[in-house]
Design a protein around this motif. Structure first.
Motif, PDB file in Angstrom:
ATOM      1  N   GLN A  21       0.833  -1.197   0.000  1.00 17.96           N
ATOM      2  CA  GLN A  21       0.000   0.000   0.000  1.00 17.96           C
ATOM      3  C   GLN A  21       0.867   1.246   0.000  1.00 17.96           C
ATOM      4  O   GLN A  21       1.953   1.270   0.573  1.00 17.96           O
ATOM      5  CB  GLN A  21      -0.906   0.007   1.224  1.00 17.96           C
ATOM      6  CG  GLN A  21      -1.840   1.194   1.265  1.00 17.96           C
ATOM      7  CD  GLN A  21      -2.706   1.220   2.512  1.00 17.96           C
ATOM      8  OE1 GLN A  21      -2.449   0.491   3.455  1.00 17.96           O
ATOM      9  NE2 GLN A  21      -3.702   2.064   2.519  1.00 17.96           N
ATOM     10  N   SER A  22       0.374   2.252  -0.654  1.00 23.04           N
ATOM     11  CA  SER A  22       1.035   3.549  -0.679  1.00 23.04           C
ATOM     12  C   SER A  22       0.220   4.507   0.167  1.00 23.04           C
ATOM     13  O   SER A  22      -0.989   4.632  -0.037  1.00 23.04           O
ATOM     14  CB  SER A  22       1.136   4.055  -2.114  1.00 23.04           C
ATOM     15  OG  SER A  22       1.874   3.140  -2.905  1.00 23.04           O
ATOM     16  N   SER A  23       0.857   5.164   1.114  1.00 22.84           N
ATOM     17  CA  SER A  23       0.121   6.100   1.966  1.00 22.84           C
ATOM     18  C   SER A  23       1.046   7.189   2.489  1.00 22.84           C
ATOM     19  O   SER A  23       2.246   6.973   2.655  1.00 22.84           O
ATOM     20  CB  SER A  23      -0.545   5.371   3.131  1.00 22.84           C
ATOM     21  OG  SER A  23       0.419   4.779   3.956  1.00 22.84           O
ATOM     22  N   ASP A  61       6.130   8.189  -9.418  1.00 25.00           N
ATOM     23  CA  ASP A  61       6.542   7.120  -8.510  1.00 25.00           C
ATOM     24  C   ASP A  61       6.567   7.571  -7.044  1.00 25.00           C
ATOM     25  O   ASP A  61       7.456   7.226  -6.285  1.00 25.00           O
ATOM     26  CB  ASP A  61       7.908   6.556  -8.928  1.00 25.00           C
ATOM     27  CG  ASP A  61       8.212   5.213  -8.269  1.00 25.00           C
ATOM     28  OD1 ASP A  61       7.270   4.436  -7.998  1.00 25.00           O
ATOM     29  OD2 ASP A  61       9.402   4.937  -7.999  1.00 25.00           O
ATOM     30  N   GLY A  62       5.579   8.394  -6.679  1.00 27.15           N
ATOM     31  CA  GLY A  62       5.461   8.829  -5.290  1.00 27.15           C
ATOM     32  C   GLY A  62       6.471   9.869  -4.859  1.00 27.15           C
ATOM     33  O   GLY A  62       6.557  10.200  -3.676  1.00 27.15           O
ATOM     34  N   ARG A  90       4.468   2.309  -2.610  1.00 32.19           N
ATOM     35  CA  ARG A  90       4.702   0.943  -3.070  1.00 32.19           C
ATOM     36  C   ARG A  90       5.821   0.275  -2.274  1.00 32.19           C
ATOM     37  O   ARG A  90       6.701  -0.367  -2.814  1.00 32.19           O
ATOM     38  CB  ARG A  90       4.986   0.926  -4.561  1.00 32.19           C
ATOM     39  CG  ARG A  90       3.801   1.425  -5.372  1.00 32.19           C
ATOM     40  CD  ARG A  90       4.030   1.399  -6.843  1.00 32.19           C
ATOM     41  NE  ARG A  90       2.824   1.894  -7.505  1.00 32.19           N
ATOM     42  CZ  ARG A  90       2.825   2.447  -8.694  1.00 32.19           C
ATOM     43  NH1 ARG A  90       3.946   2.576  -9.381  1.00 32.19           N
ATOM     44  NH2 ARG A  90       1.695   2.869  -9.221  1.00 32.19           N
ATOM     45  N   GLY A  91       5.757   0.497  -0.958  1.00 32.21           N
ATOM     46  CA  GLY A  91       6.698  -0.143  -0.054  1.00 32.21           C
ATOM     47  C   GLY A  91       7.998   0.607   0.163  1.00 32.21           C
ATOM     48  O   GLY A  91       8.818   0.203   0.977  1.00 32.21           O
ATOM     49  N   ARG A  92       8.214   1.719  -0.532  1.00 29.55           N
ATOM     50  CA  ARG A  92       9.447   2.506  -0.367  1.00 29.55           C
ATOM     51  C   ARG A  92       9.151   3.769   0.440  1.00 29.55           C
ATOM     52  O   ARG A  92       8.196   4.476   0.162  1.00 29.55           O
ATOM     53  CB  ARG A  92      10.009   2.895  -1.732  1.00 29.55           C
ATOM     54  CG  ARG A  92      10.489   1.718  -2.521  1.00 29.55           C
ATOM     55  CD  ARG A  92      11.201   2.193  -3.784  1.00 29.55           C
ATOM     56  NE  ARG A  92      11.285   1.094  -4.711  1.00 29.55           N
ATOM     57  CZ  ARG A  92      10.547   0.963  -5.806  1.00 29.55           C
ATOM     58  NH1 ARG A  92       9.674   1.896  -6.129  1.00 29.55           N
ATOM     59  NH2 ARG A  92      10.687  -0.079  -6.599  1.00 29.55           N
TER      60      ARG A  92
END
Length: 116
Positions: A21-23, A61-62, A90-92
């Motif tokens: 998840q991206s947050s 890409d966030g 995406r986990g980064r």
């Protein structure tokens, strides 16, 4: 041919692994501080424009610092706005902090991300 069913089973397992998840927790500071939670993939949180913000972040890409600057006609009014974003894409891990001379320049530089 035992390998083909095993390969298919492995492929099914790999595709079943969820994308992280991206947050973000976002804040905008002027005379007061406003905060919002933004979740992407799936879209959610209490951000008023979550779908638009997630769409903009997907394109970079966030990385908020890579958002394209929009053309805007802003006044020279000095009313500083400080923004922060901390979270994951995406986990980064991602972090962003910046200060803009006014809210018009903030919007031109970050699009819908801090528009909550």
């Amino acid at each position: 041919m035992v390998l083909l069913p095993m390969a298919a089973a492995a492929a099914a397992l790999i595709s079943a692994v969820p994308v992280p998840q991206s947050s973000f927790v976002l804040s905008v500071q002027t005379d007061s501080i406003r905060t919002a939670r933004l979740h992407c993939e799936p879209t959610g949180g209490d951000h008023a424009n979550a779908a638009e913000a997630c769409g903009a972040l997907s394109e970079v890409d966030g990385r908020i610092e890579d958002l394209a600057t929009e053309t805007a006609v802003c006044t020279f009014q000095y009313a500083p706005v400080r923004v922060t974003a901390t979270g994951t894409w995406r986990g980064r891990e991602r972090t962003f902090t910046s200060e803009y001379a006014n809210s018009c320049l903030l919007r031109a530089s970050t699009g819908p991300v801090f528009a909550f």
